[in-house]
Write a protein that holds these residues in place. Sequence first.
Motif, PDB file in Angstrom:
ATOM      1  N   VAL A 331     -24.461  59.187 -40.380  1.00  0.00           N
ATOM      2  CA  VAL A 331     -23.783  57.559 -40.553  1.00  0.00           C
ATOM      3  C   VAL A 331     -23.931  56.968 -39.330  1.00  0.00           C
ATOM      4  O   VAL A 331     -24.127  57.491 -38.191  1.00  0.00           O
ATOM      5  CB  VAL A 331     -22.470  57.654 -41.124  1.00  0.00           C
ATOM      6  CG1 VAL A 331     -22.252  58.295 -42.449  1.00  0.00           C
ATOM      7  CG2 VAL A 331     -21.335  58.322 -40.138  1.00  0.00           C
ATOM      8  N   GLY A 332     -23.919  55.539 -39.363  1.00  0.00           N
ATOM      9  CA  GLY A 332     -23.875  54.770 -38.229  1.00  0.00           C
ATOM     10  C   GLY A 332     -22.562  55.163 -37.274  1.00  0.00           C
ATOM     11  O   GLY A 332     -21.449  55.560 -37.682  1.00  0.00           O
ATOM     12  N   ARG A 333     -22.553  54.578 -35.878  1.00  0.00           N
ATOM     13  CA  ARG A 333     -21.538  54.907 -35.114  1.00  0.00           C
ATOM     14  C   ARG A 333     -20.494  54.372 -35.571  1.00  0.00           C
ATOM     15  O   ARG A 333     -19.256  54.987 -35.313  1.00  0.00           O
ATOM     16  CB  ARG A 333     -21.904  54.348 -33.690  1.00  0.00           C
ATOM     17  CG  ARG A 333     -23.100  55.022 -33.207  1.00  0.00           C
ATOM     18  CD  ARG A 333     -23.382  54.477 -31.838  1.00  0.00           C
ATOM     19  NE  ARG A 333     -24.340  55.225 -31.030  1.00  0.00           N
ATOM     20  CZ  ARG A 333     -24.826  55.160 -29.668  1.00  0.00           C
ATOM     21  NH1 ARG A 333     -24.018  54.253 -28.961  1.00  0.00           N
ATOM     22  NH2 ARG A 333     -25.661  55.838 -29.354  1.00  0.00           N
ATOM     23  N   HIS A 334     -20.343  53.188 -35.954  1.00  0.00           N
ATOM     24  CA  HIS A 334     -19.063  52.446 -36.362  1.00  0.00           C
ATOM     25  C   HIS A 334     -18.177  52.937 -37.378  1.00  0.00           C
ATOM     26  O   HIS A 334     -17.028  52.926 -37.505  1.00  0.00           O
ATOM     27  CB  HIS A 334     -19.330  51.020 -36.828  1.00  0.00           C
ATOM     28  CG  HIS A 334     -20.262  50.917 -37.872  1.00  0.00           C
ATOM     29  ND1 HIS A 334     -21.593  51.013 -37.993  1.00  0.00           N
ATOM     30  CD2 HIS A 334     -19.859  50.660 -39.384  1.00  0.00           C
ATOM     31  CE1 HIS A 334     -22.114  50.880 -39.111  1.00  0.00           C
ATOM     32  NE2 HIS A 334     -21.008  50.567 -39.988  1.00  0.00           N
ATOM     33  N   TRP A 335     -18.910  53.887 -38.254  1.00  0.00           N
ATOM     34  CA  TRP A 335     -18.152  54.430 -39.546  1.00  0.00           C
ATOM     35  C   TRP A 335     -17.316  55.672 -38.874  1.00  0.00           C
ATOM     36  O   TRP A 335     -16.357  55.797 -39.484  1.00  0.00           O
ATOM     37  CB  TRP A 335     -19.472  55.076 -40.463  1.00  0.00           C
ATOM     38  CG  TRP A 335     -19.998  54.035 -41.318  1.00  0.00           C
ATOM     39  CD1 TRP A 335     -21.142  53.694 -41.334  1.00  0.00           C
ATOM     40  CD2 TRP A 335     -19.424  53.207 -42.459  1.00  0.00           C
ATOM     41  NE1 TRP A 335     -21.671  52.727 -42.119  1.00  0.00           N
ATOM     42  CE2 TRP A 335     -20.379  52.330 -42.785  1.00  0.00           C
ATOM     43  CE3 TRP A 335     -17.882  53.067 -42.941  1.00  0.00           C
ATOM     44  CZ2 TRP A 335     -19.999  51.501 -43.884  1.00  0.00           C
ATOM     45  CZ3 TRP A 335     -17.787  52.437 -44.078  1.00  0.00           C
ATOM     46  CH2 TRP A 335     -18.896  51.588 -44.469  1.00  0.00           C
TER      47      TRP A 335
END
Length: 432
Positions: A331-335
């Motif tokens: 998943v993306g870092r912000h998740w």
Amino acid sequence: MEKKEGSGASNEISCDITSKNEKDDLEAPQDKFYVIYILFFFLGLVHLLPWSFFTTATEFWMYKFRNTSINETNSEFRTDLQAQFNATVMITLQVSEVAFLFVGVLWGRLISVRVRMIGIFTIIFTFFVILTIFVKVDTDSWQSGFFGMVMAITAGINSMNSVFTITMYTTLASFPQHYLAPYLTGTGLSKAFTSVLQILTLASGLSVQNSALLYFCLGLFIIAITLVGLVATGRNQFYLYHMRNYQVGQIEKRVSFREGRHLLTKIWPSVAMMGLSVLTTNASPTALVVSEDEGSGLWSDIYFIPTITFLLAAICDLIGRGIGFRYAPNVGRHWWVIFAAARLAAFIPLNMLCNAQPRNHLPVLLPHDYQYIIIVIAANISGGYLLSRSSYNIANFVSKEELKHAYHVNMLFTGLQMGIFSFISIVSVKLL
């Protein structure tokens, strides 16, 4: 090494780093009998051991700071010192950590890594001896003074621990990445280990003071074993090979402000995850939660807190770390940050609405033991998972050459957040 997220360029970097690591592994001497691997486990265990001993010895601290006029430790008769002890310990631990993290980064590099580690553990051992001596000293007539002395010892031990943290991550950056696992496992097992010791000493049938004396002596034994292991690294070829750039007389390069800022832009998700996890822990007054059946028997009066609040929590934390070592969703870092924020929003109010005593303002909406147990399980599995991923993800965000300094930047900002959020624990107690 785990596959990097993002562009094809980052994947090429990951491949280059992996091939370099494989070459280093082929040239390195073997870690015979996994001596250094086991030592890293003990270093992780001892790193949090003093903190675990201070927070899990609840029965002893409640005895030391009890109302001596009625000689009672029941939560109904808790004194201000009893109610504020855990919150004050958290503040002392985290403020001293912030101060000495900066000391460790700025000046610790002037002392060789191995000498630094041996010196740190010698000082921690000395502080622990002093505390153990006072277990049997009658402090009833100077409880406030003893309270202050305990906080001073806490600050001294944790100051050394914060310098150790920086030194340990400098060391870990020089070893294959899988050597991070025993260290993190040791830190996770530390809480379970001390909880088991606390339960066994309480079950020994000894008085509160004698069981505490046995408890702290066992802690001294573990610290002594680790100190002996550190001294022995001077003859271990595997350790000397990987630490060849940190010999006596060599001064480590200090990261510049510009480099630190650049690394922070890469690893900010890990820093944010750690900060949110620290805030969740500090704002949750779990050490004050008592059984709904308090006053009815040994389980509710003696074993509930060490078994549920500490041992079960530690086991679940360890399970979460184990999952984090093996499973990382793409998943993306912000998740990762969103997950940590959602955990904070859920578990702070849930913990505060459990049966934490004493309280004067908030109602107890979750009075049953089974409700608290479910919260402990969910909070600590998710917390352990986030902790392991926050450390492992750093290696995916930066190159091998940047890893040591990335660890340092992460620890500095994590420590800064710990200091900022440390006072939340006092606020939480006052809100109850």
